[in-house]
Design an enzyme around this catalytic site. Structure first.
Site, short mmCIF file in Angstrom:
data_model
loop_
_atom_site.label_atom_id
_atom_site.label_comp_id
_atom_site.label_asym_id
_atom_site.label_seq_id
_atom_site.Cartn_x
_atom_site.Cartn_y
_atom_site.Cartn_z
N GLU A 1 -8.51 -3.69 -9.53
CA GLU A 1 -8.04 -4.77 -10.39
C GLU A 1 -9.25 -5.64 -10.68
OE1 GLU A 1 -5.51 -8.77 -9.87
OE2 GLU A 1 -4.48 -6.98 -9.15
N CYS B 1 -4.85 -14.10 -10.61
CA CYS B 1 -5.21 -13.04 -11.55
C CYS B 1 -4.29 -13.02 -12.76
CB CYS B 1 -5.20 -11.69 -10.85
SG CYS B 1 -3.73 -11.39 -9.88
#
Length: 481
Positions: free
Chosen positions: A234, A271
């Site tokens: 990620e 995020c």
């Protein structure tokens, strides 16, 4: 297996990997009861030491006890959730096609599709979630549920917490009579050490949450190996949020406040923080931006996780502010407290945004860029330019219209999760969740790092042909057929 990359500086890494290598055959063949007991034991141990761990996490991260209390609870919850799925037989699932007499294509042998653990997983902890994306976070839980041993690479932002959590986890592994290498820990290491870990021939997969630059370097190392391995990374996301006129029909102040709280949640270090806001270039859109700037100015974010992250945020926001056509709607006041970052809000027209790829990079912190759009086509062009993101939020697209269908389709093309209301910060741990997206949001957009489907990343399908019953029974993990 002994690493061909042995080096004195990397001896602790090689020792941890050797332990993992020895444990994998044992743990990979473990049954559902063994894995579920381990996952629940880890959850119990985490909760038993919660007060001390939360205090330590707050000291190292500054995230606040309320936020960290909820995060620890989430971490224990997802460990137990994976245990439940193990007992339901998820990693031991078999798909059976009985034999059919006769010649192909109708005729076939007996085929059974089963799932095998990939092997030792190198797990790189995240900075922004010291519990939920760290030593016993979702990556570790999913890998253990799948039957993979885990080698933990902690984050430098919370080193003592990582050591404490690993110590309690090691006690659980030992108390349950499992091999020491089921869960190992490499401690703080250099970037070269991280590359060495990813390149080690014993490591079979990597789970990573972190910066784009660091993730790409490790992803390249994983693919440069003699035997490339899956790299579940990620890497960053700008999470567009579209504000359609219908979303402002009841006023601009309330949605502006909700969005400001999301942008500054965790000091913007989520995020899924909304970093790109698509707002109509009209009177209502202007009032919304005015209200959003006011709401952001009233927020008081806490300090950032590390000095390096703070420095990166300042550099990224300054870079955005310096681009052609960017207007500053909210900036730190002269003499502002430098201990905590003040929220930032920038604005640009759609055509200028599209002409400057640098504006599509993440500002990891309490900041957002407003793109003023004049038409439905502008919305589609801006979303297409984003390429890949964890989330896309569509405010005001609840009616069934051709434009809303086109907008939703465009959102699905670039996003791992599409919201039709609310804000993207806050990710539920459940079976339907998807936390991943096309590059550069993640390296495997077909997988998730949050939710119980994460177990699928660490399992490899194998077809067994005419397998005897004793072997099929053994592959069921002690569960009934």
């Amino acid at each position: 297996m002994v690493s061909q990359l042995d080096n004195g500086a990397f001896a602790p890494i090689d020792h941890a990997v050797a332990l993992a290598d020895a444990a994998q055959p044992v743990y990979g063949a473990s049954n559902a009861s063994t894995r579920a007991r381990l996952l629940r034991g880890l959850a119990d141990a985490l909760e038993a030491q919660a007060p001390a761990l939360i205090a330590l996490a707050d000291e190292e991260s500054g995230l606040g006890t309320a936020r960290l209390t909820g995060e620890l609870a989430r971490t224990a919850y997802q460990l137990r959730g994976f245990a439940d799925d193990v007992e339901r037989g998820v990693p031991f699932h078999q798909i059976d096609d009985a034999a059919v007499a006769g010649a192909p294509p109708a005729g076939r042998p007996h085929l059974t599709r089963v799932f095998a653990p990939l092997g030792p997983v190198a797990m790189f902890s995240a900075s922004n979630f010291p519990f939920a994306f760290s030593v016993l976070g979702g990556d570790t839980a999913a890998a253990l549920a799948a039957g993979c041993v885990v080698i933990v690479k902690p984050h430098a932002g919370h080193p003592e917490l990582s050591r404490r959590v690993f110590a309690l986890a090691a006690d659980v592994v030992r108390a349950q009579g499992l091999p020491e290498g089921v869960l190992t820990f490499v401690g703080q290491t250099s970037r070269e050490g991280g590359t060495h870990l990813v390149s080690h021939p014993v490591v079979s997969a990597v789970a990573f949450t972190g910066s784009y630059q660091g993730g790409v370097a490790l992803w390249r190392a994983a693919n440069a190996r003699v035997r490339p391995i899956p790299f579940f990374g990620e890497l960053g996301s700008i999470n567009p949020l579209v504000v359609l006129p219908a979303a402002l029909a009841d006023g601009t102040e309330a949605p502006a406040k909700a969005l400001a709280a999301s942008i500054t949640m965790g000091c913007g270090q989520f995020c899924t923080s909304p970093g790109l806001l698509l707002v109509s270039d009209d009177k209502e859109g202007e009032q919304f931006v005015v209200d959003l700037a006011a709401a952001l100015a009233s927020q008081t974010p806490h300090r950032m996780l590390t000095p390096a992250i703070r420095s990166g945020f300042e550099a990224a926001s300054a870079h955005v502010a310096s681009q052609t056509g960017v207007r500053t709607r909210l900036a730190p006041s002269t003499g502002a407290d430098t201990a905590t970052p003040a929220p930032r809000l920038y604005e640009i027209d759609a055509d200028a945004f599209l002409a400057q790829p640098a504006l599509r990079e993440e500002m990891f912190g309490p900041a957002a860029l407003v793109v003023r759009v004049k038409s439905h086509d502008d919305l589609l062009r801006v979303l297409a330019a984003v390429e890949g993101t964890l989330t896309v939020t569509l405010w005001g697209a609840l009616d069934d219209t051709a434009q809303h269908r086109a907008l939703a389709a465009a959102a699905e093309q670039i996003g791992g999760r599409v919201l039709f209301g609310g804000v993207p910060t806050g990710v539920a741990v459940c079976h339907a969740q998807q936390h991943g997206g096309p590059w550069p949001a993640s390296t495997h957009p077909q997988s998730t790092s949050v939710g119980y489907a994460a177990i699928e990343r660490f399992l490899r399908p194998v077809a067994l042909q005419d397998a005897p019953d004793w072997y099929l029974d053994a592959r069921r993990g002690g569960l009934p057929a």
